[in-house]
Design a protein around this motif. Structure first.
Motif, PDB file in Angstrom:
ATOM      1  N   LEU A  65       9.106  -5.456  -4.220  1.00 58.63           N
ATOM      2  CA  LEU A  65       8.719  -4.227  -3.537  1.00 58.63           C
ATOM      3  C   LEU A  65       9.816  -3.198  -3.733  1.00 58.63           C
ATOM      4  O   LEU A  65      10.973  -3.450  -3.421  1.00 58.63           O
ATOM      5  CB  LEU A  65       8.502  -4.502  -2.047  1.00 58.63           C
ATOM      6  N   ASN A  66       9.447  -2.064  -4.281  1.00 54.97           N
ATOM      7  CA  ASN A  66      10.351  -0.971  -4.639  1.00 54.97           C
ATOM      8  C   ASN A  66      11.712  -1.486  -5.134  1.00 54.97           C
ATOM      9  O   ASN A  66      12.753  -1.197  -4.554  1.00 54.97           O
ATOM     10  CB  ASN A  66      10.507   0.064  -3.519  1.00 54.97           C
ATOM     11  N   GLU A 144       1.149   1.217  -8.229  1.00 56.21           N
ATOM     12  CA  GLU A 144       1.818   2.452  -7.840  1.00 56.21           C
ATOM     13  C   GLU A 144       1.146   3.034  -6.599  1.00 56.21           C
ATOM     14  O   GLU A 144      -0.078   3.054  -6.506  1.00 56.21           O
ATOM     15  CB  GLU A 144       1.763   3.469  -8.976  1.00 56.21           C
ATOM     16  N   TYR A 145       1.972   3.515  -5.689  1.00 58.09           N
ATOM     17  CA  TYR A 145       1.491   4.141  -4.471  1.00 58.09           C
ATOM     18  C   TYR A 145       1.860   5.618  -4.532  1.00 58.09           C
ATOM     19  O   TYR A 145       3.047   5.972  -4.474  1.00 58.09           O
ATOM     20  CB  TYR A 145       2.101   3.448  -3.242  1.00 58.09           C
ATOM     21  N   PHE A 152       8.482   2.286   1.453  1.00 54.57           N
ATOM     22  CA  PHE A 152       7.155   2.721   1.897  1.00 54.57           C
ATOM     23  C   PHE A 152       6.333   1.591   2.511  1.00 54.57           C
ATOM     24  O   PHE A 152       5.391   1.841   3.251  1.00 54.57           O
ATOM     25  CB  PHE A 152       6.364   3.296   0.711  1.00 54.57           C
ATOM     26  N   HIS A 153       6.675   0.355   2.212  1.00 52.05           N
ATOM     27  CA  HIS A 153       5.832  -0.785   2.545  1.00 52.05           C
ATOM     28  C   HIS A 153       6.078  -1.369   3.939  1.00 52.05           C
ATOM     29  O   HIS A 153       5.356  -2.249   4.368  1.00 52.05           O
ATOM     30  CB  HIS A 153       6.036  -1.897   1.515  1.00 52.05           C
ATOM     31  N   TYR A 154       7.081  -0.888   4.636  1.00 47.71           N
ATOM     32  CA  TYR A 154       7.375  -1.439   5.961  1.00 47.71           C
ATOM     33  C   TYR A 154       6.360  -0.944   6.985  1.00 47.71           C
ATOM     34  O   TYR A 154       5.876   0.181   6.899  1.00 47.71           O
ATOM     35  CB  TYR A 154       8.777  -1.047   6.418  1.00 47.71           C
ATOM     36  N   PRO A 155       6.067  -1.779   7.986  1.00 47.72           N
ATOM     37  CA  PRO A 155       5.170  -1.310   9.050  1.00 47.72           C
ATOM     38  C   PRO A 155       5.776  -0.070   9.708  1.00 47.72           C
ATOM     39  O   PRO A 155       6.976  -0.001   9.940  1.00 47.72           O
ATOM     40  CB  PRO A 155       5.151  -2.479  10.048  1.00 47.72           C
ATOM     41  N   GLY A 156       4.959   0.906   9.960  1.00 45.05           N
ATOM     42  CA  GLY A 156       5.425   2.120  10.612  1.00 45.05           C
ATOM     43  C   GLY A 156       5.939   3.181   9.658  1.00 45.05           C
ATOM     44  O   GLY A 156       6.182   4.309  10.064  1.00 45.05           O
ATOM     45  N   PHE A 161       1.243  -0.515   4.419  1.00 47.81           N
ATOM     46  CA  PHE A 161       1.609  -1.880   4.770  1.00 47.81           C
ATOM     47  C   PHE A 161       0.480  -2.869   4.485  1.00 47.81           C
ATOM     48  O   PHE A 161       0.688  -3.892   3.821  1.00 47.81           O
ATOM     49  CB  PHE A 161       2.049  -1.966   6.234  1.00 47.81           C
ATOM     50  N   ASP A 162      -0.712  -2.607   4.991  1.00 47.69           N
ATOM     51  CA  ASP A 162      -1.833  -3.537   4.808  1.00 47.69           C
ATOM     52  C   ASP A 162      -2.182  -3.707   3.329  1.00 47.69           C
ATOM     53  O   ASP A 162      -2.466  -4.820   2.886  1.00 47.69           O
ATOM     54  CB  ASP A 162      -3.066  -3.076   5.591  1.00 47.69           C
ATOM     55  N   ASP A 163      -2.158  -2.611   2.572  1.00 47.69           N
ATOM     56  CA  ASP A 163      -2.459  -2.694   1.139  1.00 47.69           C
ATOM     57  C   ASP A 163      -1.433  -3.553   0.402  1.00 47.69           C
ATOM     58  O   ASP A 163      -1.780  -4.340  -0.483  1.00 47.69           O
ATOM     59  CB  ASP A 163      -2.493  -1.303   0.509  1.00 47.69           C
ATOM     60  N   VAL A 164      -0.166  -3.395   0.759  1.00 51.27           N
ATOM     61  CA  VAL A 164       0.909  -4.176   0.124  1.00 51.27           C
ATOM     62  C   VAL A 164       0.726  -5.660   0.434  1.00 51.27           C
ATOM     63  O   VAL A 164       0.823  -6.510  -0.465  1.00 51.27           O
ATOM     64  CB  VAL A 164       2.293  -3.668   0.593  1.00 51.27           C
TER      65      VAL A 164
END
Length: 179
Positions: A65-66, A144-145, A152-156, A161-164
């Protein structure tokens, strides 16, 4: 981790390699086969997971992730020197930790999830890494997002988050089902 007992990146790499060996040993004791083991991480942790998998394969798949450090030599010299200093890399030795330099056939399948607005590792570095991996005959999927920044992938931190999590689970289950 740097600042938490590790003096430099070499200490971090050693820690990751020891962890992979330990997890393989625990998995074997519990009857899990190597093709069920995956590693991953975020940012510098993704760099370490990828480096370990590319230099001493011990896992069947990697989720990054990133990730940082995919193409360290693509940064301008002053940025590269700053990265070396912050990561505990000897001056002028960024090439020894630039993941694109480790691309060879035989790496485990990789899923990289990265934001197009990542300010730590530009998306063009990630695309170049993915292309080099595929050219070498490895499976390397890049999701790619759009407009997503680092972490970007952390909750909040946004809507991803859900997509990751979903993409990660699908990737890993597909790898296990293929064995």
């Amino acid at each position: 981790m740097l600042g938490q007992g590790a003096a430099g990146i070499d200490d971090c790499v050693s820690d990751v390699r020891r962890a992979v060996v330990h997890v393989r040993r625990l998995a074997a004791l519990r009857g899990l086969e190597k093709q069920c083991l995956a590693s991953g991480g975020s940012s510098a942790g993704a760099h370490l997971a990828l480096l370990a998998a590319m230099t001493d394969p011990g896992v069947a798949a990697v989720v990054a992730l990133n990730p940082a450090g995919l193409d360290l030599l693509a940064f301008p010299p002053e940025v590269r020197r700053s990265i070396e200093q912050r990561a505990g890399i000897a001056a002028g030795r960024a090439i020894d930790y630039s993941l694109i330099e480790f691309v060879r056939p035989g790496s485990p399948p990789m899923l990289i999830q990265h934001g197009t607005a990542d300010e730590v590792e530009p998306i063009d570095h990630v695309r170049r890494f993915r292309d080099a991996m595929v050219l070498a005959g490895n499976e390397c999927t890049l999701l790619e997002y759009d407009h997503a920044e680092h972490a970007f992938h952390y909750p909040g931190n946004g809507r991803h988050f859900d997509d990751v999590i979903d993409a990660t689970v699908r990737f890993l289950l597909d790898r296990i089902a293929a064995t």
